[in-house]
Write a protein that holds these residues in place. Structure first.
Motif, PDB file in Angstrom:
ATOM      1  N   ILE A   1      -9.115 -57.634  36.941  1.00  0.00           N
ATOM      2  CA  ILE A   1      -9.973 -56.853  38.006  1.00  0.00           C
ATOM      3  C   ILE A   1     -10.959 -56.203  37.422  1.00  0.00           C
ATOM      4  O   ILE A   1     -11.963 -55.787  38.135  1.00  0.00           O
ATOM      5  CB  ILE A   1      -8.717 -55.754  38.492  1.00  0.00           C
ATOM      6  N   GLY A   2     -10.909 -55.698  36.020  1.00  0.00           N
ATOM      7  CA  GLY A   2     -12.111 -54.928  35.344  1.00  0.00           C
ATOM      8  C   GLY A   2     -13.111 -56.233  35.122  1.00  0.00           C
ATOM      9  O   GLY A   2     -14.163 -55.607  35.539  1.00  0.00           O
ATOM     10  N   ALA A   3     -12.743 -57.155  34.993  1.00  0.00           N
ATOM     11  CA  ALA A   3     -13.958 -58.228  34.643  1.00  0.00           C
ATOM     12  C   ALA A   3     -14.506 -58.553  36.243  1.00  0.00           C
ATOM     13  O   ALA A   3     -15.853 -58.633  36.213  1.00  0.00           O
ATOM     14  CB  ALA A   3     -13.223 -59.707  34.212  1.00  0.00           C
ATOM     15  N   TYR A   4     -13.889 -58.566  36.998  1.00  0.00           N
ATOM     16  CA  TYR A   4     -14.696 -58.794  38.491  1.00  0.00           C
ATOM     17  C   TYR A   4     -15.537 -57.628  38.726  1.00  0.00           C
ATOM     18  O   TYR A   4     -16.568 -57.907  39.315  1.00  0.00           O
ATOM     19  CB  TYR A   4     -13.503 -59.079  39.323  1.00  0.00           C
ATOM     20  N   ALA A   5     -14.785 -56.426  38.566  1.00  0.00           N
ATOM     21  CA  ALA A   5     -15.806 -55.308  38.747  1.00  0.00           C
ATOM     22  C   ALA A   5     -17.110 -55.141  37.798  1.00  0.00           C
ATOM     23  O   ALA A   5     -18.113 -54.851  38.636  1.00  0.00           O
ATOM     24  CB  ALA A   5     -14.819 -53.992  38.666  1.00  0.00           C
ATOM     25  N   TYR A   6     -16.815 -55.491  36.747  1.00  0.00           N
ATOM     26  CA  TYR A   6     -18.212 -55.828  35.876  1.00  0.00           C
ATOM     27  C   TYR A   6     -19.053 -56.659  36.245  1.00  0.00           C
ATOM     28  O   TYR A   6     -20.278 -56.258  36.425  1.00  0.00           O
ATOM     29  CB  TYR A   6     -17.479 -56.092  34.273  1.00  0.00           C
ATOM     30  N   LEU A   7     -18.700 -57.813  36.667  1.00  0.00           N
ATOM     31  CA  LEU A   7     -19.505 -58.918  37.525  1.00  0.00           C
ATOM     32  C   LEU A   7     -20.350 -58.332  38.440  1.00  0.00           C
ATOM     33  O   LEU A   7     -21.454 -58.566  38.903  1.00  0.00           O
ATOM     34  CB  LEU A   7     -18.711 -60.148  37.777  1.00  0.00           C
ATOM     35  N   THR A   8     -19.459 -57.587  39.429  1.00  0.00           N
ATOM     36  CA  THR A   8     -20.054 -57.046  40.770  1.00  0.00           C
ATOM     37  C   THR A   8     -21.199 -55.711  40.440  1.00  0.00           C
ATOM     38  O   THR A   8     -22.217 -55.790  41.077  1.00  0.00           O
ATOM     39  CB  THR A   8     -18.996 -56.533  41.679  1.00  0.00           C
ATOM     40  N   ILE A   9     -20.597 -55.049  39.576  1.00  0.00           N
ATOM     41  CA  ILE A   9     -21.555 -54.033  39.047  1.00  0.00           C
ATOM     42  C   ILE A   9     -22.896 -54.147  38.346  1.00  0.00           C
ATOM     43  O   ILE A   9     -23.840 -53.737  38.664  1.00  0.00           O
ATOM     44  CB  ILE A   9     -20.766 -52.692  38.383  1.00  0.00           C
ATOM     45  N   LYS A  10     -22.780 -55.077  37.377  1.00  0.00           N
ATOM     46  CA  LYS A  10     -23.871 -55.325  36.438  1.00  0.00           C
ATOM     47  C   LYS A  10     -24.928 -56.292  37.086  1.00  0.00           C
ATOM     48  O   LYS A  10     -24.320 -57.237  37.746  1.00  0.00           O
ATOM     49  CB  LYS A  10     -23.315 -56.004  35.295  1.00  0.00           C
ATOM     50  N   ASP A  11     -26.071 -56.138  37.113  1.00  0.00           N
ATOM     51  CA  ASP A  11     -27.119 -56.944  37.650  1.00  0.00           C
ATOM     52  C   ASP A  11     -27.215 -58.259  36.769  1.00  0.00           C
ATOM     53  O   ASP A  11     -27.430 -59.406  37.184  1.00  0.00           O
ATOM     54  CB  ASP A  11     -28.333 -56.565  37.730  1.00  0.00           C
ATOM     55  N   GLU A  12     -27.149 -58.102  35.204  1.00  0.00           N
ATOM     56  CA  GLU A  12     -27.099 -59.256  34.455  1.00  0.00           C
ATOM     57  C   GLU A  12     -25.764 -59.128  33.493  1.00  0.00           C
ATOM     58  O   GLU A  12     -25.973 -58.614  32.418  1.00  0.00           O
ATOM     59  CB  GLU A  12     -28.442 -59.382  33.526  1.00  0.00           C
ATOM     60  N   PRO A  13     -24.672 -59.394  33.958  1.00  0.00           N
ATOM     61  CA  PRO A  13     -23.648 -59.347  33.240  1.00  0.00           C
ATOM     62  C   PRO A  13     -23.372 -60.055  31.876  1.00  0.00           C
ATOM     63  O   PRO A  13     -24.108 -61.229  32.066  1.00  0.00           O
ATOM     64  CB  PRO A  13     -22.506 -59.745  33.944  1.00  0.00           C
TER      65      PRO A  13
END
Length: 84
Positions: A18-30
């Motif tokens: 879930i954290g990885a998905y949130a990170y992908l969604t929040i960051k413009d360039e993960p």
């Protein structure tokens, strides 16, 4: 039914995914290393839990999730090598 250590390990794995998905969604360039390593860690932890509390469809899902994460890490490493 009280939670055992394997269920707790599974919850940590769930938090990773879930954290990885949130990170992908929040960051413009993960960062692909953070993204895929976190997904791989989550899949591994959930697999540990699922080996004790077997749920075959979920276990298969985690196998694919781990394979995709490994593919993403390899792709990121190749891209970094090509850029050098």
């Amino acid at each position: 039914m009280p939670l055992d250590i394997f269920s707790l390990i599974g919850f940590v794995g769930t938090a990773c995914i879930i954290g990885a998905y949130a990170y992908l969604t929040i960051k413009d360039e993960p960062n692909p290393y953070i993204l895929h390593a976190t997904n791989l860690t989550g899949a591994a932890l959930l697999t540990i839990s699922l080996l004790v509390h077997t749920n075959w469809p979920s276990l298969v899902l985690e196998g694919f999730w781990a394979a995709i994460a490994i593919f993403g890490l390899v792709k990121a490493m190749r891209a970094r090598s090509a850029a050098k």
